[in-house]
Write a protein that holds these residues in place. Structure first.
Motif: not given
Length: 652
Positions: A487-511
């Motif tokens: 397993a793994a431990r969760a970490e927060d991903v800071p997104i500034g003053p806002g709160k998430p209003a939907g699901a996150p979408v992730a992708e692997q970039a070219r780098d």
């Protein structure tokens, strides 16, 4: 002229008339008119669609799309004068629709047959006869004169032993009560679907999140919303569509007040104005309090997201969509020729969110979920490009109520193994991997923990067999770096003053890094963070959103484009927007279109990006972008195929 000569002339004329006429040029058949988008929404009460289905509803009306609203109950509640109150609510509905359509509030009021001698009230907007309202006037849940919970009791009475009478609003066009048992309600809805032939059907939430709205004991939503949606789905199963079955969009109801909302300021004005026009006629509502909260929020219950199309081993494209009780399958050859949709029944009712995963070998894997949330349905295309008829069935993580399990997301790790992730029924996150690549043999579920997790996860490959899993709760974006084993431990991903209003979408970039993009409650703004290959988070970037609801789409284009990621979203009118960068100089390019829910994006080997959307007229639409002088230049939306749908067993 002698009689003999006359006879000869007559004989010649007869012979001439018996000869075949000279050949004529064939008259070309006029081309078939393009299909027309037709929306139908079924809601329990006057105002449900105005509160919970906007801004989509208003934007569609403004665009001139045919729209029929069907109201199951009279909404009379348990007031002293129910006939008057029901009539006032219906007048508020007419006023709101006229306001949204920017038309005079002038309606033709008549009746419409709904089966076996029953009729319902039909209202048609005179300025735009394609806008219609249908009132069945079944008793409201709180109506004690007919016995409380009438619609719930009807819906659960599968033996048909219970009959209730419709209510009669003051000055309504149907002056006599109409008797309904359970079958009559389903038949009425089926008759209306057959009459109006929708290409898109909007429904209320029949599987509400049980963590919220605890005042509604047992259902966590208004029971008329829940049972009405169930009856409507049954009617959709009986409806015989002209071609492709309708796209079904389900909207969350009261519990939007319990989670951050992602509407833009303009969308909020749209919904507030629409509800204000209604509320002026309903003395039990207001434009503030909880009604203001509801009108400022909107969310799909089961958003399609953007993973329903993928490139296959032969350079073609596979796209899938759940359409009512059918699975639609489109294919594109490597040469660019599309065919489909091929239609096949689903093995059991399924949620609309599908994922098509592309493996390193190019054999796509299709992942769906049963409607009750308890099972995942998986199949892999074989090396000959054929989809087998059988689905593999996987149980979702155990829980007391599987309907609370979220839809799955998936990827292929750098070992070539499939990895699935979802919100489990307990409100945490679980992942599951293939034991050996390409076998569809699975390790047990691993619980990563987490609480208050919202529906919709995202998972992308990392290095050394690890995967990155992202989810949100109501305050944070969370990230797990999950190794090959354990397993793994969760970490927060800071997104500034806002709160998430939907699901996150992730992708692997070219780098080789990982990007995660999420809509926030700051007017629908999008925030993106990048995780470097060394495991560090860079500075966050924000981009104001173009409006609408639903999660964004991320895709990594080929090496021939300047952008390392393409971001895609859709506004309330169905128009698709694309951004190649995020930050101070970023902007959205409006590509137009009339697309239901989120499009899919496919990165082609030549560096182009193909956007694929399901049009609100039921056609599959494509739009191709290639590198221009400064940014991607798109060719415009056009139908992928024009042939009528077929039916082949291997698609299902």
């Amino acid at each position: 002229m002698s009689r003999a000569v006359a006879l000869v002339i007559a004989a010649v004329a007869v012979l001439a008339s018996c000869q075949a006429p000279p050949p004529r040029e064939p008259v070309p058949r006029p081309p078939e008119p393009p299909p027309e988008a037709r929306y139908v929404q079924v809601v329990a009460h006057p105002d449900d669609d105005i509160l919970f289905m906007n801004p989509d509803l208003a934007e569609g009306l403004r665009a001139g799309r045919p729209n029929t609203a069907i109201y199951l109950t009279g909404g009379e509640s348990d007031v002293a004068e129910p006939a008057r109150y029901s009539a006032e609510r219906q007048e508020g509905t007419r006023a709101s629709y006229a306001q949204m359509a920017a038309a005079p509030n002038d309606w033709l009021r008549s009746t419409i047959p709904v089966g076996e001698g029953r009729v319902a009230e039909l209202n048609t907007l005179r300025a735009d006869p394609e806008i219609k309202l249908v009132f069945l006037n079944l008793p409201d849940d709180a109506n004690t004169r007919f016995g409380e919970h009438a619609l719930t009791r009807l819906a659960r009475d599968r033996q048909g032993s219970l009959t209730v009478n419709s209510t009669v609003p003051l000055n309504g066009t149907v002056q006599h009560p109409q008797p309904y048992d359970r079958r009559a309600v389903v038949d009425a809805l089926t008759t209306l679907f057959d009459t109006f032939r929708p290409t898109v059907v909007r429904l209320q939430d029949d599987q509400p999140d049980q963590r919220y709205q605890r005042d509604w004991v047992g259902v966590h939503n208004h029971p008329d919303h829940v049972e009405g949606a169930e009856l409507t789905k049954e009617a959709l199963g009986a409806h015989r569509a002209d071609g492709l079955p309708p796209t079904v969009l389900t909207y969350r109801d009261y519990n939007v007040a319990d989670v951050p909302g992602g509407l833009s300021d303009q969308d909020k004005r749209t919904t507030r104005d629409a509800f204000a026009a209604y509320s002026a006629h309903d003395v039990l509502t207001s434009t503030g309090d909880v009604y203001g909260t509801w009108s400022d929020r909107s969310a799909y219950r089961w958003p399609r997201r953007g993973a329903w199309a993928v490139q296959d081993a032969r350079g073609g494209v596979q796209a899938f969509s759940v359409q009512a009780r059918s699975l639609a399958h489109w294919t594109r050859t490597a040469e660019g020729a599309w065919r489909g949709p091929e239609l096949a029944p689903v093995p059991e009712p399924m949620r609309p969110q599908l994922s098509v995963l592309g493996e390193g070998r190019g054999q796509p894997v299709l992942v769906g979920q049963s409607e009750d949330g308890s099972r995942l349905l998986v199949k892999r295309q074989d090396r000959m490009g054929v989809w087998p008829p059988q689905w593999q069935v996987l149980d979702t993580p155990p829980g007391t109520d599987p309907t609370q399990t979220g839809p799955p997301a998936g990827t292929v790790d750098d070992d070539g193994r499939l990895v699935l992730a979802l919100k489990n029924a307990a409100g945490g996150v679980s992942v599951r991997r293939e034991s050996t690549p390409g076998t569809l043999q699975w390790q047990p579920w691993t619980d990563l923990g987490g609480t208050d997790i919202q529906d919709g996860t995202s998972v992308v490959p990392g290095q050394d067999g690890a995967v990155h899993v992202f989810a949100t709760d109501r305050a944070r974006v969370l990230h797990w770096a999950v190794p090959r084993a354990g397993a793994a431990r969760a970490e927060d991903v800071p997104i500034g003053p806002g709160k998430p209003a939907g699901a996150p979408v992730a992708e692997q970039a070219r780098d080789g890094g990982v990007r995660v993009l999420v809509r926030t409650d700051r007017g629908g703004e999008f925030v993106e963070r990048s995780l470097t290959p060394q495991g560090r988070w860079d500075a966050q970037h924000a981009l104001p959103g173009p409006g609408g609801i639903g999660d964004p789409v991320l895709t990594a284009p080929g090496p021939h484009t300047r952008a390392d990621l393409i971001r895609v979203t859709r506004d309330g009118a169905g128009s698709v927007h694309v951004a190649e960068r995020i930050g101070p100089r970023a902007h959205w390019s409006d590509l137009g279109g009339a697309v239901t829910d989120q499009p899919a994006a496919v990165a082609e080997p030549d560096g182009t990006i193909t956007l694929i959307g399901l049009g609100d007229d039921g056609r599959l639409l494509v739009n191709t972008g290639s590198q221009g002088a400064s940014e991607l230049a798109f060719t415009g939306w056009h139908p992928a195929v024009t042939a009528p749908p077929g039916s082949v067993e291997q698609a299902g």
